[in-house]
Design an enzyme around this catalytic site. Structure first.
Site, PDB file in Angstrom:
ATOM      1  N   CYS A   1     -10.477  -4.736  -0.115  1.00  0.00           N
ATOM      2  CA  CYS A   1     -11.565  -3.747  -0.105  1.00  0.00           C
ATOM      3  C   CYS A   1     -12.407  -3.911  -1.377  1.00  0.00           C
ATOM      4  O   CYS A   1     -12.026  -4.631  -2.312  1.00  0.00           O
ATOM      5  CB  CYS A   1     -11.003  -2.332  -0.007  1.00  0.00           C
ATOM      6  SG  CYS A   1     -10.324  -1.697  -1.547  1.00  0.00           S
TER       7      CYS A   1
ATOM      8  N   GLU B   1      -3.040  -4.607  -3.056  1.00  0.00           N
ATOM      9  CA  GLU B   1      -3.534  -5.548  -4.071  1.00  0.00           C
ATOM     10  C   GLU B   1      -3.511  -4.917  -5.466  1.00  0.00           C
ATOM     11  O   GLU B   1      -3.055  -5.511  -6.437  1.00  0.00           O
ATOM     12  CB  GLU B   1      -4.971  -5.983  -3.760  1.00  0.00           C
ATOM     13  CG  GLU B   1      -5.124  -6.772  -2.475  1.00  0.00           C
ATOM     14  CD  GLU B   1      -5.384  -5.900  -1.243  1.00  0.00           C
ATOM     15  OE1 GLU B   1      -4.849  -4.776  -1.172  1.00  0.00           O
ATOM     16  OE2 GLU B   1      -6.138  -6.351  -0.368  1.00  0.00           O
TER      17      GLU B   1
ATOM     18  N   GLU C   1       0.431   5.293   0.568  1.00  0.00           N
ATOM     19  CA  GLU C   1      -0.494   6.335   1.031  1.00  0.00           C
ATOM     20  C   GLU C   1      -0.052   7.723   0.581  1.00  0.00           C
ATOM     21  O   GLU C   1       1.072   7.916   0.119  1.00  0.00           O
ATOM     22  CB  GLU C   1      -0.626   6.246   2.556  1.00  0.00           C
ATOM     23  CG  GLU C   1      -1.236   4.909   2.974  1.00  0.00           C
ATOM     24  CD  GLU C   1      -1.508   4.790   4.462  1.00  0.00           C
ATOM     25  OE1 GLU C   1      -1.061   5.652   5.251  1.00  0.00           O
ATOM     26  OE2 GLU C   1      -2.183   3.801   4.845  1.00  0.00           O
TER      27      GLU C   1
ATOM     28  N   ASN D   1       0.828  -1.209   0.000  1.00  0.00           N
ATOM     29  CA  ASN D   1       0.000   0.000   0.000  1.00  0.00           C
ATOM     30  C   ASN D   1       0.863   1.260   0.000  1.00  0.00           C
ATOM     31  O   ASN D   1       1.909   1.322   0.636  1.00  0.00           O
ATOM     32  CB  ASN D   1      -1.009  -0.004   1.166  1.00  0.00           C
ATOM     33  CG  ASN D   1      -0.369  -0.164   2.535  1.00  0.00           C
ATOM     34  OD1 ASN D   1       0.670  -0.789   2.674  1.00  0.00           O
ATOM     35  ND2 ASN D   1      -1.012   0.390   3.541  1.00  0.00           N
TER      36      ASN D   1
ATOM     37  N   CYS E   1     -10.643  -3.109  -4.711  1.00  0.00           N
ATOM     38  CA  CYS E   1      -9.678  -4.150  -5.104  1.00  0.00           C
ATOM     39  C   CYS E   1     -10.407  -5.401  -5.588  1.00  0.00           C
ATOM     40  O   CYS E   1      -9.957  -6.053  -6.539  1.00  0.00           O
ATOM     41  CB  CYS E   1      -8.740  -4.478  -3.950  1.00  0.00           C
ATOM     42  SG  CYS E   1      -7.528  -3.171  -3.647  1.00  0.00           S
TER      43      CYS E   1
ATOM     44  N   CYS F   1      -4.120   0.681  -2.524  1.00  0.00           N
ATOM     45  CA  CYS F   1      -3.966  -0.544  -1.748  1.00  0.00           C
ATOM     46  C   CYS F   1      -2.865  -1.431  -2.347  1.00  0.00           C
ATOM     47  O   CYS F   1      -2.556  -1.345  -3.545  1.00  0.00           O
ATOM     48  CB  CYS F   1      -5.263  -1.359  -1.772  1.00  0.00           C
ATOM     49  SG  CYS F   1      -6.649  -0.580  -0.954  1.00  0.00           S
TER      50      CYS F   1
HETATM   51  N1  THU Z   1      -5.226  -1.483   2.531  1.00  0.00           N
HETATM   52  C1  THU Z   1      -4.669  -2.313   1.607  1.00  0.00           C
HETATM   53  O1  THU Z   1      -3.596  -2.039   1.070  1.00  0.00           O
HETATM   54  N2  THU Z   1      -5.342  -3.448   1.300  1.00  0.00           N
HETATM   55  C2  THU Z   1      -6.480  -3.864   1.896  1.00  0.00           C
HETATM   56  O2  THU Z   1      -6.984  -4.936   1.569  1.00  0.00           O
HETATM   57  C3  THU Z   1      -7.121  -3.039   2.920  1.00  0.00           C
HETATM   58  C4  THU Z   1      -6.497  -1.721   3.165  1.00  0.00           C
HETATM   59  C5  THU Z   1      -4.476  -0.285   2.903  1.00  0.00           C
HETATM   60  C6  THU Z   1      -5.034   1.013   2.425  1.00  0.00           C
HETATM   61  C7  THU Z   1      -4.472   1.984   3.444  1.00  0.00           C
HETATM   62  O3  THU Z   1      -3.155   2.330   3.054  1.00  0.00           O
HETATM   63  C8  THU Z   1      -4.377   1.163   4.711  1.00  0.00           C
HETATM   64  O4  THU Z   1      -4.426  -0.200   4.315  1.00  0.00           O
HETATM   65  C9  THU Z   1      -5.499   1.442   5.704  1.00  0.00           C
HETATM   66  O5  THU Z   1      -6.739   1.316   5.102  1.00  0.00           O
END
Ligand code: THU
Length: 159
Positions: free
Chosen positions: A111, A74, A63, A61, A114, A72
């Site tokens: 999520c 994925e 940000e 991920n 994804c 994310c």
């Molecule tokens: N996140 C992912 O990378 N994958 C998921 O399946 C759920 C959430 C990340 C997004 C964000 O950077 C952090 O987790 C909190 O939501």
């Protein structure tokens, strides 16, 4: 009125019960959390994609101060895999998450956005993607996105 029941079947494995290939992919997803950039959530997610030619591509991920601009793990992994190997079908995807150094005991699952991208990737290559959700208590395996995204929107809905 008719009732329409949707059944979801998932399998939960202990790490030792997984095949060598699946274990390797889970380990790659765990290692990929090192590439997470998560100064806001401090939630580190790694994903690893296996392609048909057995190549593994990872993502984590990423940000951003403008929260929705981040991505994310994925989708980072899937988009990188597809951009670099556009003709290689995706056969499996593993996901791992940790807070600090501790991997979660219960797996996280992708999520909604994804899930839609995983669905689109299945459509693109015409084959299901085996999804492995890692937790220290066990690994949940979904054979394709369908159990995680019933009644999904696909190309065929537009015809
Ligand atoms: N996140 C992912 O990378 N994958 C998921 O399946 C759920 C959430 C990340 C997004 C964000 O950077 C952090 O987790 C909190 O939501």
């Amino acid at each position: 009125m008719k009732e329409y029941k949707i059944e979801t079947v998932l399998h939960i494995y202990e790490i030792a019960e997984l095949s060598k290939e699946d274990r390797e992919l889970v380990e790659a997803a765990k290692s990929a959390t090192a590439g997470s950039y998560a100064p806001y959530s401090k939630f580190h997610v790694g994903a690893a994609v296996r392609l048909k030619n057995n190549m593994i591509v990872t993502g984590a991920n990423q940000e951003n101060a403008a929260f929705p601009s981040g991505l994310c793990a994925e989708r980072t992994a899937l988009f990188a895999a597809n951009a670099q190997n556009p003709r290689q079908p995706v056969v499996a995807l593993a996901i791992a998450a940790r807070k600090g150094r501790q991997f979660l005991s219960q797996p996280i699952s992708p999520c909604g956005a994804c899930r839609q991208v995983i669905s689109g990737t299945e459509e693109r290559f015409g084959q299901p993607i085996r999804i492995l959700l890692y937790g220290t208590d066990g690994v949940i395996v979904s054979e394709g996105i369908s159990p995680l995204l019933p009644l999904r929107f696909v190309d065929g809905n537009m015809n």
